[in-house]
Design a protein around this motif. Structure first.
Motif, PDB file in Angstrom:
ATOM      1  N   VAL A 110       0.830  -1.204   0.000  1.00 19.44           N
ATOM      2  CA  VAL A 110       0.000   0.000   0.000  1.00 19.44           C
ATOM      3  C   VAL A 110       0.868   1.259   0.000  1.00 19.44           C
ATOM      4  CG1 VAL A 110      -1.636   1.294   1.431  1.00 19.44           C
ATOM      5  CG2 VAL A 110      -1.875  -1.164   1.179  1.00 19.44           C
ATOM      6  N   ASN A 111       0.378   2.329  -0.610  1.00 20.92           N
ATOM      7  CA  ASN A 111       1.113   3.603  -0.610  1.00 20.92           C
ATOM      8  C   ASN A 111       1.505   4.025   0.801  1.00 20.92           C
ATOM      9  OD1 ASN A 111       0.995   3.973  -3.333  1.00 20.92           O
ATOM     10  ND2 ASN A 111      -0.863   5.227  -3.273  1.00 20.92           N
ATOM     11  N   GLY A 112       2.728   4.497   0.922  1.00 17.79           N
ATOM     12  CA  GLY A 112       3.150   5.060   2.190  1.00 17.79           C
ATOM     13  C   GLY A 112       3.833   4.082   3.136  1.00 17.79           C
ATOM     14  N   LYS A 115       7.561   1.423   0.231  1.00 18.04           N
ATOM     15  CA  LYS A 115       7.871   0.550  -0.905  1.00 18.04           C
ATOM     16  C   LYS A 115       9.039   1.083  -1.735  1.00 18.04           C
ATOM     17  CE  LYS A 115       4.105   0.100  -2.750  1.00 18.04           C
ATOM     18  NZ  LYS A 115       3.831   0.997  -3.869  1.00 18.04           N
ATOM     19  N   THR A 116       8.897   2.326  -2.184  1.00 17.97           N
ATOM     20  CA  THR A 116       9.921   2.897  -3.048  1.00 17.97           C
ATOM     21  C   THR A 116      11.261   2.989  -2.322  1.00 17.97           C
ATOM     22  OG1 THR A 116       8.181   4.125  -4.181  1.00 17.97           O
ATOM     23  CG2 THR A 116      10.445   4.869  -4.543  1.00 17.97           C
ATOM     24  N   ARG A 142       1.376   7.837  -9.482  1.00 15.21           N
ATOM     25  CA  ARG A 142       1.914   9.072  -8.909  1.00 15.21           C
ATOM     26  C   ARG A 142       3.220   9.403  -9.623  1.00 15.21           C
ATOM     27  NH1 ARG A 142       3.715   8.788  -3.359  1.00 15.21           N
ATOM     28  NH2 ARG A 142       4.404   6.708  -3.910  1.00 15.21           N
ATOM     29  N   GLN A 148      10.989   9.713  -7.468  1.00 12.64           N
ATOM     30  CA  GLN A 148      11.639   9.278  -6.223  1.00 12.64           C
ATOM     31  C   GLN A 148      12.501   8.037  -6.478  1.00 12.64           C
ATOM     32  OE1 GLN A 148       8.676   8.276  -3.290  1.00 12.64           O
ATOM     33  NE2 GLN A 148      10.196   7.586  -1.795  1.00 12.64           N
ATOM     34  N   THR A 254       8.772  -2.683   7.294  1.00 17.28           N
ATOM     35  CA  THR A 254       9.467  -1.392   7.423  1.00 17.28           C
ATOM     36  C   THR A 254       9.113  -0.710   8.745  1.00 17.28           C
ATOM     37  OG1 THR A 254       7.642  -0.236   6.359  1.00 17.28           O
ATOM     38  CG2 THR A 254       9.436  -0.986   4.931  1.00 17.28           C
ATOM     39  N   LEU A 281      14.821  -0.249   9.039  1.00 23.59           N
ATOM     40  CA  LEU A 281      15.137   0.241  10.385  1.00 23.59           C
ATOM     41  C   LEU A 281      15.401   1.739  10.397  1.00 23.59           C
ATOM     42  CD1 LEU A 281      17.490  -2.732  11.218  1.00 23.59           C
ATOM     43  CD2 LEU A 281      15.278  -2.306  12.286  1.00 23.59           C
TER      44      LEU A 281
HETATM   45  P1  GDP Z   1       5.715   4.101  -0.720  1.00 22.30           P
HETATM   46  O1  GDP Z   1       4.566   5.038  -0.949  1.00 22.30           O
HETATM   47  O2  GDP Z   1       5.247   2.800  -0.176  1.00 22.30           O
HETATM   48  O3  GDP Z   1       6.606   3.946  -1.896  1.00 22.30           O
HETATM   49  O4  GDP Z   1       6.543   4.750   0.493  1.00 22.30           O
HETATM   50  P2  GDP Z   1       7.912   5.568   0.479  1.00 22.30           P
HETATM   51  O5  GDP Z   1       9.037   4.711   0.082  1.00 22.30           O
HETATM   52  O6  GDP Z   1       7.709   6.841  -0.262  1.00 22.30           O
HETATM   53  O7  GDP Z   1       8.086   5.860   2.044  1.00 22.30           O
HETATM   54  C1  GDP Z   1       7.129   6.577   2.818  1.00 22.30           C
HETATM   55  C2  GDP Z   1       7.851   7.228   4.006  1.00 22.30           C
HETATM   56  O8  GDP Z   1       8.308   6.227   4.910  1.00 22.30           O
HETATM   57  C3  GDP Z   1       9.097   8.015   3.608  1.00 22.30           C
HETATM   58  O9  GDP Z   1       9.150   9.194   4.368  1.00 22.30           O
HETATM   59  C4  GDP Z   1      10.250   7.079   3.978  1.00 22.30           C
HETATM   60  O10 GDP Z   1      11.430   7.771   4.263  1.00 22.30           O
HETATM   61  C5  GDP Z   1       9.691   6.402   5.201  1.00 22.30           C
HETATM   62  N1  GDP Z   1      10.304   5.087   5.462  1.00 22.30           N
HETATM   63  C6  GDP Z   1      10.477   4.051   4.610  1.00 22.30           C
HETATM   64  N2  GDP Z   1      11.056   2.992   5.233  1.00 22.30           N
HETATM   65  C7  GDP Z   1      11.265   3.368   6.530  1.00 22.30           C
HETATM   66  C8  GDP Z   1      11.827   2.713   7.689  1.00 22.30           C
HETATM   67  O11 GDP Z   1      12.241   1.550   7.690  1.00 22.30           O
HETATM   68  N3  GDP Z   1      11.846   3.442   8.847  1.00 22.30           N
HETATM   69  C9  GDP Z   1      11.383   4.728   8.908  1.00 22.30           C
HETATM   70  N4  GDP Z   1      11.437   5.354  10.068  1.00 22.30           N
HETATM   71  N5  GDP Z   1      10.841   5.353   7.838  1.00 22.30           N
HETATM   72  C10 GDP Z   1      10.786   4.693   6.662  1.00 22.30           C
END
Ligand code: GDP
Length: 302
Positions: A110-112, A115-116, A142, A148, A254, A281
């Protein structure tokens, strides 16, 4: 680096381990203690069934051994927790070429959830192991997501295949990414996907189509489902939906740095029968670690 990661994991989770150990070090381990142990495990998101099972087994063993010795109780607790995390699961990632093509990994979630970021960190780990990697930005919903990912790619020194157009067909981007991986004789192609969960049928259509289109060039070897550890039981619900849509081969958990709810590892593995392979982490490029059952339990009880 491992030391640093372990220290961080420990910092995030030891609330749980510490309180368990404190409970079991009381002068008298009675029913009240077991109730509190149960509560602690539930708060850590271990899930109802695993919690009851663990407490029953531990209580029985403490009784059978007739021990109140904290050291011995601690070692029984370690054994039972370890059994729950299941050290026998195969947590290796597909990271080597399959005959004349790269290993193909789809990353879903899911977004957020991260993943990326996970794709970027994983690319970095693979590159550090001297593997050639190509990224595919199949989250075309997006525009920022592709941007990103490309930023991560540039940082790590690998190519990112993406579309110039907003809303391009995700499956065709995935296809191109695999084709590019084949051209470059890459070891691994990592395909980032969109995670709109508001409609299961759409998600199923989209992920199913990506997979079918990729498979014109080779099997999808790995489907990594990314889950945010801080969302607790919500993550479990997401996991179930994705598992119905694609054959998940591994979980990436994550944000384990931001929660004391590490018990979710057990709950998710139980629910899906799929191993947690990696943990996130932190937000930094180095903050991704292979998951080890022993390391995890030891960090909890350190
Ligand atoms: P996506 O929408 O699933 O692709 O999510 P993103 O990769 O854009 O990450 C969403 C937010 O979570 C970003 O601000 C990342 O820096 C943060 N994030 C991702 N992995 C971790 C993690 O292991 N720990 C912490 N604290 N933040 C994380």
């Amino acid at each position: 680096r491992l030391q640093r990661l372990r220290a961080r994991l420990l910092k995030s989770n030891n609330v749980f381990g510490k309180s368990l150990l404190a409970l079991l070090s009381r002068d008298r381990i009675d029913e009240d203690v077991w109730d509190e142990v149960e509560e602690t495990l539930l708060m850590a998101d271990l899930g109802t069934e695993p919690t009851m099972e663990l407490v029953d087994r531990l209580r029985d063993r403490v009784k059978v051994e007739g021990t109140q010795d904290p050291e011995q109780v601690r070692s029984l607790l370690r054994e039972e927790l370890l059994a729950m995390v299941d050290p026998s699961m195969d947590r290796r990632l597909e990271a080597s070429r399959k005959g004349d093509r790269p290993a193909i990994t789809m990353v879903v979630g899911v977004n957020g959830v991260g993943k990326t970021t996970t794709v970027g960190k994983l690319a970095r780990v693979l590159v550090a192991e001297d593997r050639k990697v190509v990224l595919g930005a199949a989250d075309t919903f997006r525009a920022a997501a592709a941007e990103q990912l490309a930023t991560w790619g540039a940082r790590v020194g690998v190519d990112t295949v993406r579309s110039d157009k907003d809303g391009a067909d995700p499956a065709s981007v995935a296809y191109e990414a695999v084709a590019e991986g084949i051209r470059q004789e890459a070891d691994v192609v990592l395909v980032d996907t969109a995670g709109r969960l508001q409609n299961k049928a759409n998600l199923m259509d989209e992920l199913g189509k990506i997979k079918r289109v990729i498979e014109k060039q080779g099997e999808v070897d790995e489907v990594l489902l990314v889950l945010d550890a801080t969302t607790g039981q919500n993550g479990l619900t997401q996991a179930k939906v994705f598992a119905e849509v694609v054959d998940v081969t591994g979980i990436v958990l994550t944000k384990l740095d931001g929660t004391a709810k590490g018990g979710i590892v057990v709950a998710i593995q139980r629910q899906l029968g799929v191993p947690v392979k990696l943990v996130g982490l932190g937000e930094g490029a180095d903050d991704l670690a292979p998951f080890s059952a022993e390391g995890f339990v030891d960090a909890l009880l350190a």
